[in-house]
Design an enzyme around this catalytic site. Structure first.
Site, PDB file in Angstrom:
ATOM      1  N   ASP A 288       0.792  -1.153  -0.134  1.00 18.07           N
ATOM      2  CA  ASP A 288      -0.063  -0.073  -0.011  1.00 18.07           C
ATOM      3  C   ASP A 288       0.962   1.179  -0.029  1.00 18.07           C
ATOM      4  O   ASP A 288       2.094   1.028   0.163  1.00 18.07           O
ATOM      5  CB  ASP A 288      -0.954  -0.014   1.272  1.00 18.07           C
ATOM      6  CG  ASP A 288      -2.253   0.865   0.836  1.00 18.07           C
ATOM      7  OD1 ASP A 288      -2.066   1.837   0.037  1.00 18.07           O
ATOM      8  OD2 ASP A 288      -3.192   0.666   1.616  1.00 18.07           O
TER       9      ASP A 288
HETATM   10  C1  NOJ Z   1      -3.954   3.914   0.199  1.00 15.39           C
HETATM   11  C2  NOJ Z   1      -5.096   3.074   0.294  1.00 15.39           C
HETATM   12  O1  NOJ Z   1      -5.051   2.324   1.424  1.00 15.39           O
HETATM   13  C3  NOJ Z   1      -5.193   2.101  -0.851  1.00 15.39           C
HETATM   14  O2  NOJ Z   1      -6.635   1.335  -0.420  1.00 15.39           O
HETATM   15  C4  NOJ Z   1      -5.156   2.654  -2.224  1.00 15.39           C
HETATM   16  O3  NOJ Z   1      -5.430   1.716  -3.138  1.00 15.39           O
HETATM   17  C5  NOJ Z   1      -3.734   3.273  -2.239  1.00 15.39           C
HETATM   18  N1  NOJ Z   1      -3.839   4.195  -1.048  1.00 15.39           N
HETATM   19  C6  NOJ Z   1      -3.436   3.961  -3.547  1.00 15.39           C
HETATM   20  O4  NOJ Z   1      -4.370   5.017  -3.712  1.00 15.39           O
END
Ligand code: NOJ
Length: 763
Positions: A288
């Protein structure tokens, strides 16, 4: 070629050939291609493939955006981009990679396509309330078609985190509290995105997230610690990820939280032993957003250490943080990581590109004609309207006030009644709020000249400007009116007094749920509750249309309202979808996938809880039983609950066997009759309880469901099959097994409204 393939196959089956020779021809071809390419790559180029960047310009989804992206692409230091959309921009970035970088390796282009792309569908929690797998799969299919027409080939969805705590804002992005339903939805979404052929120009690679247990953040505070037993993980939290992987998901995203004390992004047990070895996952794992770097805050060491930990764990791609890019060469020199680990990670990224057809044609998803045909096309808007209506849940309908008649005067009141900014819900980064149909517009177009529609805002979503500032990070979701709360309310009451019926559209602003949007008080903001009290005092029928990204505590609103309709955030066709329900063009059929607590103190609250040795039972609360002094144990609205404009009768339950063996399939049948005046759909639910197990088992567990449509007076015999799989659970040794003994079988209209039950024995 054919005879050769078949002789290989037969030799493989009888075990004459080594394992690598048993690989299907397409995989062998991919392996040969990727090996050939990798033999030409330098260490830096291999590490470059592990680097995922976001150049900004769109909505940043974390605190940092990447710098010098163009230079890095040209140097072969980037494997993929996200946050860049549109054929033109994507073509430009791809050109940099395939014309300037030495080995011309194309980039992956990803995006957070969570509930639709530009045609925004209802939030996932809403979609899950349709319990309609075909429709949910279709929503992902359409989102994939639309996103790929705009240049994308990779979507960060489905989010399959089971959650039992509505304080956590990200419940909006998931499918609620149940593992069985959650697993079915996970698989349906993957099928929808990926279709039958990942290399087709209208399919996209799914990324199942957030692996794992992200939904169990302590106290519902986002990014918080999680801690649970392995049995609980295996039984209730892990299966939806596995279902997505079994459905073929090409990639997995790590979660921010820790598991057994080790952050998921450095958790080797999770990423390698479980995901790859036990589950056989063949795709790639991406972190993430800056999750590697964030392990420094978890107390796992400096950037070099945490980057090495992530690679050691089996994590292939580093989202935004550039820990891999900047530290892996040194870690390799110092033997903190191995060449093999870097090669494996690089290979998996290249394989993904191969499967998507990017080596064959890096511009596969950059067809200039498709965007014009696919984006916001009529079929997608039609689906959005349908999905919008099917996601709503009718929570109360006294005096059969709904459906409304298209006559007389209707007062439409509330801060969300004539509002575009909040219709899409959270994580609609590619959607345009201004394209949404507000409720007022939907209602007006439904009634035409047959009824008079009056409107008043009545209240701000919240009167608290500090709170509003926090919510308004992606644009104005809460606008605080210059008029005072009293003035707004007085105007609303005067408007209501001129009408025959009031429709109050109230709830949360869209960014009151979603990422980093936890709430410790999940009630309706005070300004709106006061508005409802004032409206109820008029004595007119009060239909409350509730928008929210999570279950709210609604005991007061439930008392005040004549009817209560939960519409979540319905998406781009919000107004039309809600009008379809209010006027009975579509009969509500949604059922809750998360329990609505009576108060925050009941949380975590979920239907498949254990019994305890001192259960409260259905009678009055008793001393020395498991209960509260100040509130009932049960939720206000339970899992599986939702009303219809018609009614259904369940009878004639029949089990075709009184005892079943492990190899048997038991047929369970009953008759469902539509006893009301409207055609409608009922979601019939099958629950089981294991009464003699080796560990304490829940009071009931959903094991099957069907959505049945019946005309008034019509009946159907419904069949379910119960087999060993449905009777099994993870025992203390984490073995999936079924115990001989007695089981209770329940057929219900909700988890709390069991209409038919019986018992049987497993021999
Ligand atoms: C953080 C989020 O937790 C995740 O769900 C998302 O896909 C990513 N950022 C990318 O934007």
């Amino acid at each position: 070629m054919k005879p050769h393939f078949f002789s290989l196959l037969i030799a493989g089956i009888i075990g004459l050939l080594p394992l690598h020779a048993q690989i299907p021809a397409t995989t062998a071809k991919m392996n040969a291609f990727v090996s050939g390419l990798m033999s030409k790559m330098t260490l830096e180029e291999k590490i470059g493939q592990l680097n995922l960047l976001t150049p900004g310009g769109g909505v940043a989804t974390g605190a940092v955006v990447s710098a010098d992206v163009e230079t890095k692409i040209s140097k072969g230091q980037v494997g993929g981009l996200f946050g860049v959309i549109g054929v033109e921009k994507i073509r430009k970035a791809q050109q940099l990679a395939v014309s300037r970088s030495r080995l011309k390796i194309p980039l992956l282009f990803g995006s957070d396509v969570i509930h639709g792309y530009k045609t925004t569908f209802p939030i996932p929690l809403g979609l899950s309330c349709s319990w309609d797998m075909a429709l949910i799969e279709h929503s992902a299919r359409l989102a994939g078609i639309e996103a790929s027409a705009d240049g994308l080939c990779w979507v960060y969805s489905p989010m399959v985190d089971i959650a039992r705590d509505p304080r956590w804002g990200r419940v909006a992005e998931g499918s609620g509290e149940d593992v069985y339903l959650g697993s079915k939805i996970a698989a349906a979404m993957v099928r929808g995105y990926q279709g039958d052929d990942l290399a087709a120009n209208n399919t996209v690679m799914a990324c199942v997230k957030h692996f794992a247990l992200y939904g169990a953040a302590e106290a519902g505070r986002d990014y918080n610690t999680t801690d649970m037993s392995r049995i609980k993980m295996y039984e209730y939290y892990l299966p939806p990820y596995k279902a997505a992987i079994d459905a073929g998901a090409g990639s997995v995203m790590t979660s921010f939280n820790e598991i057994d004390g080790i952050p998921a992004t450095a958790n080797k047990w999770l990423m390698t032993d479980l995901l790859r070895k036990q589950w056989g996952f063949k795709g790639f794992v991406v972190t993430d957003y800056t999750a590697i770097n964030e392990m420094m805050a978890h107390g796992m060491g400096n950037l070099q250490t945490v980057s090495a930990l992530a690679l050691n764990a089996g994590v292939d791609m580093d989202m935004v943080g550039e820990g891999y890019l900047t530290t892996l060469p040194l870690s390799l020199q110092q033997h903190k990581v191995t060449q093999r680990q870097i090669d494996d990670a690089c290979r998996r990224i290249l394989e993904a590109k191969y499967k998507l057809g990017l080596f064959e044609d890096p511009y596969r998803y950059c067809d200039d004609n498709r965007a014009g045909q696919e984006i916001l096309s009529a079929d997608k808007k039609k689906a959005a309207r349908e999905l919008g209506a099917r996601s709503c849940v009718l929570l109360k309908n006294s005096q059969q006030v709904l459906p409304l008649k298209k006559s007389g005067t209707i007062a439409l009141i509330g801060p969300l009644a004539n509002n575009k900014n909040n219709m899409l819900g959270t994580w609609a980064v590619n959607g345009d709020p201004q394209a949404a149909v507000p409720i007022l517009e939907g209602i007006k177009s439904a009634v035409g000249n047959s009824a008079k529609i009056l409107f008043a805002k009545g209240a701000n979503i919240s009167d608290d400007s500090v709170f509003a500032k926090k919510v308004n990070v992606f644009g104005e979701r809460i606008d605080i009116d210059p008029a005072s709360a009293e003035q707004l309310r007085a105007e609303a009451v005067a408007t209501a007094n001129k009408a025959d019926v009031i429709v109050a559209v109230v709830g949360e602003a869209s960014e009151m749920s979603g990422e980093a949007a936890s709430r410790s008080d999940i009630g309706l903001p005070g300004s709106q509750q006061q508005l409802l009290r004032a409206l109820a005092q008029t004595g007119k029928p009060l239909v409350v249309v509730l928008m929210s990204g999570r279950p709210l505590t609604l005991t007061t609103e439930n008392d005040l309202a004549t009817a209560l309709l939960e519409v979540w955030f319905p998406g781009i066709e919000a107004g039309n979808a809600v009008a379809d329900l209010l006027f009975g063009h579509y009969n509500p059929s949604g059922k809750l996938t998360m329990s609505f607590p009576r108060n925050v103190g009941q949380i975590p609250i979920y239907y498949n809880h254990k019994n305890t040795g001192r259960p409260q039972g259905d009678g009055p609360t008793e001393k020395f039983h498991s209960n509260y002094l100040d509130v009932a144990n049960d939720p206000l609205f339970p899992f599986g609950y939702g009303l219809s404009y018609t009614s259904f009768k369940y009878d004639h339950l029949k089990l075709d066997k009184a005892t079943v063996g492990l190899k048997d399939k038991m047929d369970v049948s009953f008759t469902l009759t539509n006893t009301g005046a409207y055609a409608g759909e009922e979601i019939v639910q099958l629950y089981l309880r294991d009464k003699e197990a080796t560990i304490a088992r829940p009071v009931k567990e959903l094991k099957d469901f069907k959505k049945i449509r019946l005309e008034p007076g019509e009946n159907k015999t419904i069949h379910f099959t119960v087999d060993k799989e449905k009777l099994s659970y993870f025992n203390s040794n984490l073995q999936w097994m079924a115990d001989p003994g007695m089981f209770e079988i329940m057929i219900g209209s909700s988890s709390a409204d069991i209409r038919l039950k019986s018992e049987f024995e497993l021999r």
